[in-house]
Write an enzyme that holds these catalytic residues in place. Structure first.
Site, PDB file in Angstrom:
ATOM      1  N   LYS A  22      88.890  91.395  -0.189  1.00  5.88           N
ATOM      2  CA  LYS A  22      88.036  92.439   0.396  1.00  5.88           C
ATOM      3  C   LYS A  22      87.881  92.225   1.901  1.00  5.88           C
ATOM      4  O   LYS A  22      88.091  93.126   2.689  1.00  5.88           O
ATOM      5  CB  LYS A  22      86.657  92.401  -0.272  1.00  5.88           C
ATOM      6  CG  LYS A  22      85.614  93.229   0.429  1.00  5.88           C
ATOM      7  CD  LYS A  22      84.256  93.148  -0.245  1.00  5.88           C
ATOM      8  CE  LYS A  22      83.355  92.044   0.254  1.00  5.88           C
ATOM      9  NZ  LYS A  22      82.722  92.258   1.558  1.00  5.88           N
ATOM     10  N   ASN A  23      87.500  90.997   2.286  1.00 10.19           N
ATOM     11  CA  ASN A  23      87.180  90.775   3.695  1.00 10.19           C
ATOM     12  C   ASN A  23      88.410  90.849   4.589  1.00 10.19           C
ATOM     13  O   ASN A  23      88.295  91.171   5.766  1.00 10.19           O
ATOM     14  CB  ASN A  23      86.461  89.432   3.878  1.00 10.19           C
ATOM     15  CG  ASN A  23      85.028  89.499   3.373  1.00 10.19           C
ATOM     16  OD1 ASN A  23      84.523  90.580   3.060  1.00 10.19           O
ATOM     17  ND2 ASN A  23      84.373  88.354   3.275  1.00 10.19           N
ATOM     18  N   CYS A 118      74.692  93.855   3.326  1.00  9.77           N
ATOM     19  CA  CYS A 118      73.803  93.034   2.494  1.00  9.77           C
ATOM     20  C   CYS A 118      72.602  92.567   3.312  1.00  9.77           C
ATOM     21  O   CYS A 118      72.745  92.209   4.478  1.00  9.77           O
ATOM     22  CB  CYS A 118      74.543  91.796   2.005  1.00  9.77           C
ATOM     23  SG  CYS A 118      75.678  92.107   0.667  1.00  9.77           S
ATOM     24  N   ARG A 123      71.795  89.267  11.218  1.00  7.37           N
ATOM     25  CA  ARG A 123      73.174  89.654  11.480  1.00  7.37           C
ATOM     26  C   ARG A 123      73.348  90.563  12.698  1.00  7.37           C
ATOM     27  O   ARG A 123      73.773  91.712  12.582  1.00  7.37           O
ATOM     28  CB  ARG A 123      73.787  90.293  10.230  1.00  7.37           C
ATOM     29  CG  ARG A 123      73.628  89.426   9.017  1.00  7.37           C
ATOM     30  CD  ARG A 123      74.319  90.004   7.807  1.00  7.37           C
ATOM     31  NE  ARG A 123      75.660  89.519   7.677  1.00  7.37           N
ATOM     32  CZ  ARG A 123      76.487  89.876   6.702  1.00  7.37           C
ATOM     33  NH1 ARG A 123      76.111  90.743   5.812  1.00  7.37           N
ATOM     34  NH2 ARG A 123      77.690  89.388   6.635  1.00  7.37           N
ATOM     35  N   ASP A 308      79.827  82.500   1.065  1.00  2.00           N
ATOM     36  CA  ASP A 308      80.023  83.544   0.049  1.00  2.00           C
ATOM     37  C   ASP A 308      80.209  82.972  -1.363  1.00  2.00           C
ATOM     38  O   ASP A 308      80.345  83.730  -2.321  1.00  2.00           O
ATOM     39  CB  ASP A 308      81.228  84.426   0.412  1.00  2.00           C
ATOM     40  CG  ASP A 308      80.912  85.381   1.553  1.00  2.00           C
ATOM     41  OD1 ASP A 308      79.735  85.482   1.943  1.00  2.00           O
ATOM     42  OD2 ASP A 308      81.855  86.029   2.054  1.00  2.00           O
ATOM     43  N   ARG A 400      80.840  96.566  -4.790  1.00  4.83           N
ATOM     44  CA  ARG A 400      81.308  96.449  -3.409  1.00  4.83           C
ATOM     45  C   ARG A 400      82.404  95.394  -3.303  1.00  4.83           C
ATOM     46  O   ARG A 400      83.254  95.481  -2.409  1.00  4.83           O
ATOM     47  CB  ARG A 400      80.151  96.034  -2.482  1.00  4.83           C
ATOM     48  CG  ARG A 400      79.094  97.091  -2.304  1.00  4.83           C
ATOM     49  CD  ARG A 400      78.094  96.646  -1.259  1.00  4.83           C
ATOM     50  NE  ARG A 400      78.802  96.180  -0.067  1.00  4.83           N
ATOM     51  CZ  ARG A 400      78.302  95.337   0.832  1.00  4.83           C
ATOM     52  NH1 ARG A 400      77.093  94.881   0.696  1.00  4.83           N
ATOM     53  NH2 ARG A 400      79.013  94.969   1.868  1.00  4.83           N
TER      54      ARG A 400
HETATM   55  C1  UD1 Z   1      82.038  87.701   7.344  1.00  2.34           C
HETATM   56  C2  UD1 Z   1      82.270  88.127   5.920  1.00  2.34           C
HETATM   57  C3  UD1 Z   1      81.091  87.698   5.040  1.00  2.34           C
HETATM   58  C4  UD1 Z   1      80.855  86.189   5.190  1.00  2.34           C
HETATM   59  C5  UD1 Z   1      80.716  85.803   6.668  1.00  2.34           C
HETATM   60  C6  UD1 Z   1      80.607  84.303   6.886  1.00  2.34           C
HETATM   61  C7  UD1 Z   1      83.579  90.154   6.201  1.00  2.34           C
HETATM   62  C8  UD1 Z   1      83.658  91.607   6.057  1.00  2.34           C
HETATM   63  N1  UD1 Z   1      82.427  89.568   5.869  1.00  2.34           N
HETATM   64  O1  UD1 Z   1      80.885  88.382   7.791  1.00  2.34           O
HETATM   65  O2  UD1 Z   1      81.408  88.014   3.679  1.00  2.34           O
HETATM   66  O3  UD1 Z   1      79.663  85.843   4.515  1.00  2.34           O
HETATM   67  O4  UD1 Z   1      81.866  86.279   7.397  1.00  2.34           O
HETATM   68  O5  UD1 Z   1      81.691  83.647   6.319  1.00  2.34           O
HETATM   69  O6  UD1 Z   1      84.539  89.501   6.560  1.00  2.34           O
HETATM   70  N2  UD1 Z   1      76.104  86.370  14.073  1.00  2.34           N
HETATM   71  C9  UD1 Z   1      75.388  86.508  15.233  1.00  2.34           C
HETATM   72  N3  UD1 Z   1      75.846  87.375  16.180  1.00  2.34           N
HETATM   73  C10 UD1 Z   1      76.999  88.096  16.013  1.00  2.34           C
HETATM   74  C11 UD1 Z   1      77.732  87.930  14.822  1.00  2.34           C
HETATM   75  C12 UD1 Z   1      77.253  87.064  13.869  1.00  2.34           C
HETATM   76  O7  UD1 Z   1      74.335  85.885  15.423  1.00  2.34           O
HETATM   77  O8  UD1 Z   1      77.370  88.855  16.913  1.00  2.34           O
HETATM   78  C13 UD1 Z   1      75.591  85.439  13.036  1.00  2.34           C
HETATM   79  C14 UD1 Z   1      75.263  86.173  11.749  1.00  2.34           C
HETATM   80  O9  UD1 Z   1      73.961  86.707  11.779  1.00  2.34           O
HETATM   81  C15 UD1 Z   1      75.419  85.075  10.723  1.00  2.34           C
HETATM   82  C16 UD1 Z   1      76.552  84.224  11.288  1.00  2.34           C
HETATM   83  O10 UD1 Z   1      76.625  84.552  12.665  1.00  2.34           O
HETATM   84  O11 UD1 Z   1      74.262  84.309  10.653  1.00  2.34           O
HETATM   85  C17 UD1 Z   1      77.885  84.457  10.615  1.00  2.34           C
HETATM   86  O12 UD1 Z   1      78.291  85.777  10.826  1.00  2.34           O
HETATM   87  P1  UD1 Z   1      79.832  86.210  10.909  1.00  2.34           P
HETATM   88  O13 UD1 Z   1      80.707  85.019  10.867  1.00  2.34           O
HETATM   89  O14 UD1 Z   1      79.973  87.156  12.055  1.00  2.34           O
HETATM   90  O15 UD1 Z   1      79.986  86.995   9.563  1.00  2.34           O
HETATM   91  P2  UD1 Z   1      80.521  88.464   9.329  1.00  2.34           P
HETATM   92  O16 UD1 Z   1      81.775  88.683  10.115  1.00  2.34           O
HETATM   93  O17 UD1 Z   1      79.424  89.438   9.466  1.00  2.34           O
END
Ligand code: UD1
Length: 422
Positions: A22-23, A118, A123, A308, A400
Site C-alpha cells: 500500500k505505502n 489515521c 503529523r 506499523d 484501507r
Molecule cells: C509513512 C507511512 C506510515 C508509517 C510512517 C512511519 C505511507 C503512506 N505511510 O507515513 O504507514 O507509519 O511512514 O513509518 O507511506 N513528521 C513531522 N513533520 C513532517 C512529517 C512527519 O513532524 O513534515 C513526523 C510525523 O508526525 C511522525 C513522524 O514524523 O511523528 C513520522 O512521519 P513520516 O515518516 O513522515 O510518516 P508518513 O510518511 O506520514
C-alpha cells in the site's frame, strides 16, 4: 457499517499470498504527475486508500484506469487540468500530500490541503515544506492549504532533514528529479518503499543514487518518460500475517515474503520463540514450543522495528509468557488499540509513549472497536487467539490497508466472517 466476527479456532496452517505494498503504491501513483507519458503499476493492492489516491489524481485531470481486477493501475498525466488537491479528498488520507512535490516540480505551482488520515498523532508537514523550500519553492499556509510555487523552477540543493520522514523524503526526491542541478538529501528515510519509488523513477529516466542509505543524490533532468513498474511486496501485510501462526500456533507460508523486508521484526519473533525461515516462494513461520516469550520492542525508522507493526506485536505480547515493554517512538498517541485489547482480558498499562504488557494465558472474545488501520488488524489477531467470539466494528479502517483479509485468514483455517451492516 460492516463488522468482522472472529472466533478463536486453534492453530493455523497453509499459505497466505502477500499483496503489493500500500505505502509503495501510494507514492508510486503520484509519480505519474511528473511525466506526460503513461505510468503503469503492476502488483497493486486492492484497497480503499488506492481508490482515494485514484480519485485525487483524477481530480487533477489524470487518467487512471484499474485493470486486471485492480492489480494493474494504468495512469496518464498527459493533460492535467488542476494543481489543487482539495480538502475533501486529502482529509481522508495523509498520503495525499505526496502530490505536492510532483506538481510543484512539473508545473512550478501546487495547492495542497493539509492532510488527514489515521488519528495517530499530529503529523504535520513541516519537513516536507523545509525540503521543498531548500529547492527554491516558496510555500505559504492559507486557509488550511499549502500554496507552493517555484516561478523559475526548482533548483538542486544540499538539504539535511531534521528527522528521516518517509513522506518528506518521497516528496523531496520526486521534486528533485525535475530540478535544475544536483540535490543531496541527507538524513533521508531508508524504507523499502522509498527504494521502490527510486527504482520506478529511474525507469522513468531520473538520475538517482544512494536510495536505501541515508544520503540520496538526485541529478535533475529536463523531463521524465513513461514506464511500467511492479510494486514491491507489502512488508506490513507480511509482518501482520507472520503474527497469525505466532499467536494461534501452526505453520503458515507467506507467499512473496522476503526476509530483507522484515529483518528486525523477524529477529524479535525469533527471540519470542517463533521460527521464521525463507522458502523458495516466500517465508515460513511456525510457533516453536508452547507460549511465546515476552520481548521488548522499540519502534524506529527502517531498518528498525516498524511502527506499523507495533499494534499487531502488542496483540502477540498479550498472550506471551512474561512482561514486555513496547516503546512507540514514531507517533505519539498510537496505543489506541490498548484499551480495546484490555476489553479482551489483556493486561496492559500505558504511560506516555510506553506500554507495559504482561501476558495472560488466554484472551476472551469481546465486542471491540477499530480505531485506526493497524489497530483494527491487531484486534483481529487477538480475536483469532481468544476464547469465544470477537466482533470488530468500524472495519472501514481495515479496508484501507488489507485486501481480502477474511479470505486470506479463512484460507489458513481461521473462523472469520464479515457481517454486513446497514
Ligand atoms: C509513512 C507511512 C506510515 C508509517 C510512517 C512511519 C505511507 C503512506 N505511510 O507515513 O504507514 O507509519 O511512514 O513509518 O507511506 N513528521 C513531522 N513533520 C513532517 C512529517 C512527519 O513532524 O513534515 C513526523 C510525523 O508526525 C511522525 C513522524 O514524523 O511523528 C513520522 O512521519 P513520516 O515518516 O513522515 O510518516 P508518513 O510518511 O506520514
Amino acid at each position: 457499517m460492516d463488522s468482522i466476527l472472529v472466533t478463536g479456532n486453534g492453530p493455523l496452517n497453509g499459505q497466505i499470498p502477500i499483496a503489493g505494498a500500500k505505502n509503495a503504491c501510494l507514492t508510486l501513483m503520484p509519480a505519474t504527475l511528473l511525466s506526460e507519458e503513461p505510468l503503469t503499476l503492476t502488483n497493486a493492492p486492492r484497497l480503499s486508500d488506492i481508490k482515494t489516491m485514484t480519485a485525487l489524481l483524477q481530480s487533477l485531470g489524470a487518467e487512471v484506469s484499474s485493470l486486471q481486477d485492480g492489480q494493474v493501475i494504468a495512469m496518464s498525466s498527459h493533460s492535467l487540468t488542476s494543481q489543487t488537491a482539495d480538502y475533501d479528498i486529502v482529509r481522508k488520507m495523509r498520503a495525499s500530500n505526496l502530490v505536492l512535490g510532483p506538481l510543484l516540480a512539473r508545473f512550478g505551482q501546487a495547492v495542497v490541503s493539509l492532510p488527514g488520515g489515521c488519528a495517530i498523532g499530529a503529523r504535520p508537514m513541516d519537513l516536507h515544506v523545509e525540503g521543498l523550500e531548500a529547492l527554491g519553492a516558496e510555500i505559504e499556509l492559507k486557509d488550511g492549504y499549502l500554496h507552493a510555487k517555484a516561478p523559475g523552477g526548482l533548483k538542486g540543493a544540499v538539504h539535511e532533514m531534521r528527522f528521516a520522514s518517509v513522506g518528506a523524503t518521497e516528496n523531496i526526491v520526486m521534486a528533485a528529479t525535475l530540478a535544475k542541478g544536483t540535490t543531496v538529501l541527507k538524513n533521508a528515510a531508508r524504507e523499502p518503499e522509498i527504494v521502490d519509488l527510486v527504482e520506478c523513477l529511474r525507469k522513468m529516466g531520473a538520475q538517482i543514487s544512494g536510495e536505501g542509505s541515508s544520503t540520496i543524490e538526485i541529478q535533475g533532468v529536463d523531463r521524465l518518460h513513461g514506464a511500467t513498474h511492479q510494486v514491491v511486496t507489502d512488508r506490513i501485510e507480511l509482518g501482520t500475517y507472520m503474527l497469525a501462526p505466532a499467536i494461534c500456533g501452526g505453520e503458515v507460508e507467506l507467499l512473496g515474503g522476503r526476509m530483507a523486508l522484515v529483518e528486525s521484526f523477524a529477529a524479535k519473533l525469533d527471540a519470542a520463540g517463533v521460527s521464521v525461515t525463507e522458502t523458495q516462494n516466500g517465508m515460513k513461520v511456525a510457533r516453536k514450543n508452547g507460549r511465546v516469550q515476552a520481548v521488548d520492542v522499540v519502534t524506529e525508522p527502517f531498518p528498525g522495528f516498524p511502527t506499523d507493526l507495533q499494534a499487531q506485536m502488542m496483540a502477540l505480547m498479550c498472550t506471551a509468557e512474561g512482561t514486555s515493554v513496547l516503546e512507540e517512538r514514531i507517533f505519539e498517541n498510537r496505543f489506541m488499540h490498548a484499551p480495546e485489547l484490555v476489553r479482551m482480558g489483556a493486561n496492559i498499562e500505558v504511560h506516555g509513549g510506553t506500554a507495559t504488557v504482561t501476558g495472560v494465558e488466554t484472551l476472551k472474545g469481546a465486542p471491540v472497536m477499530a480505531t485506526d488501520l493497524r489497530a483494527s488488524v491487531s484486534l483481529i489477531l487477538a480475536g483469532l487467539a481468544a476464547e469465544g467470539e470477537t466482533t470488530v466494528s468500524r472495519v472501514y479502517h481495515l479496508d484501507r490497508g488489507y485486501e481480502h483479509v477474511v479470505r486470506k485468514l479463512e484460507g489458513v483455517g481461521a473462523k472469520i466472517e464479515r457481517i454486513k451492516g446497514e
